[in-house]
Design an enzyme around this catalytic site. Sequence first.
Site, mmCIF file in Angstrom:
data_model
loop_
_atom_site.group_PDB
_atom_site.id
_atom_site.type_symbol
_atom_site.label_atom_id
_atom_site.label_comp_id
_atom_site.label_asym_id
_atom_site.label_seq_id
_atom_site.Cartn_x
_atom_site.Cartn_y
_atom_site.Cartn_z
ATOM 1 N N HIS A 14 0.838 -1.203 0.000
ATOM 2 C CA HIS A 14 0.000 0.000 0.000
ATOM 3 C C HIS A 14 0.866 1.244 0.000
ATOM 4 O O HIS A 14 2.054 1.194 0.320
ATOM 5 C CB HIS A 14 -0.955 0.031 1.205
ATOM 6 C CG HIS A 14 -0.284 0.017 2.543
ATOM 7 N ND1 HIS A 14 0.092 -1.140 3.172
ATOM 8 C CD2 HIS A 14 0.080 1.022 3.373
ATOM 9 C CE1 HIS A 14 0.656 -0.860 4.334
ATOM 10 N NE2 HIS A 14 0.675 0.461 4.478
ATOM 11 N N HIS A 86 3.883 7.154 3.712
ATOM 12 C CA HIS A 86 4.850 6.057 3.525
ATOM 13 C C HIS A 86 4.406 5.123 2.412
ATOM 14 O O HIS A 86 3.270 5.169 1.955
ATOM 15 C CB HIS A 86 5.092 5.279 4.826
ATOM 16 C CG HIS A 86 3.898 4.519 5.348
ATOM 17 N ND1 HIS A 86 3.011 5.048 6.260
ATOM 18 C CD2 HIS A 86 3.458 3.259 5.097
ATOM 19 C CE1 HIS A 86 2.086 4.147 6.550
ATOM 20 N NE2 HIS A 86 2.326 3.059 5.843
ATOM 21 N N GLU A 137 7.856 1.214 4.816
ATOM 22 C CA GLU A 137 7.354 0.169 5.707
ATOM 23 C C GLU A 137 7.564 -1.164 5.008
ATOM 24 O O GLU A 137 7.328 -1.284 3.797
ATOM 25 C CB GLU A 137 5.848 0.399 5.969
ATOM 26 C CG GLU A 137 5.202 -0.674 6.825
ATOM 27 C CD GLU A 137 3.707 -0.439 7.068
ATOM 28 O OE1 GLU A 137 3.059 0.244 6.251
ATOM 29 O OE2 GLU A 137 3.188 -0.955 8.079
#
Length: 143
Positions: A14, A86, A137
């Site tokens: 994502h 992020h 991430e």
Amino acid sequence: MGWGAFIMIGKINHIAIVVPDIERSARKYHDVLGAKISSPIKLAEHGVRVIFVDLENSKIELMEPLGTDSPIAKFLQKNPLGGMHHICFEVKNIKEVILHLQKEGAGIIGDGEPKIGAHGLPVIFLYPKDFDGVLIELEEVRD
Ligand code: CO
């Protein structure tokens, strides 16, 4: 750093975007861009509300601060219009990934141990200063 066949990060799981008004943002993705959106989801333990924008090959997570001590409250103060927060890549084995990152001298935010992320899976975050100003991430995804 080698440039051979070694692969550690896989799909983009994502892209997270912090927004001041999540319903308004989700409506824009739906009405203007014609995207499929989820209902709002409250993640109290992470201090955020999220709405997923489902894409064919990935998803966008619209995130709005929940509560005054939300970890994204400061980001929104600095970026009142919102902004990209992020990008999350999938990895297979986060323990191995951590060992490799330590070998390469890449810093892991926090104590270096994986935490349970917003999807209930182990995640780590890497310092933006090490990756061209982008917060990365890494999420362990089992297939
Ligand atoms: Co994320």
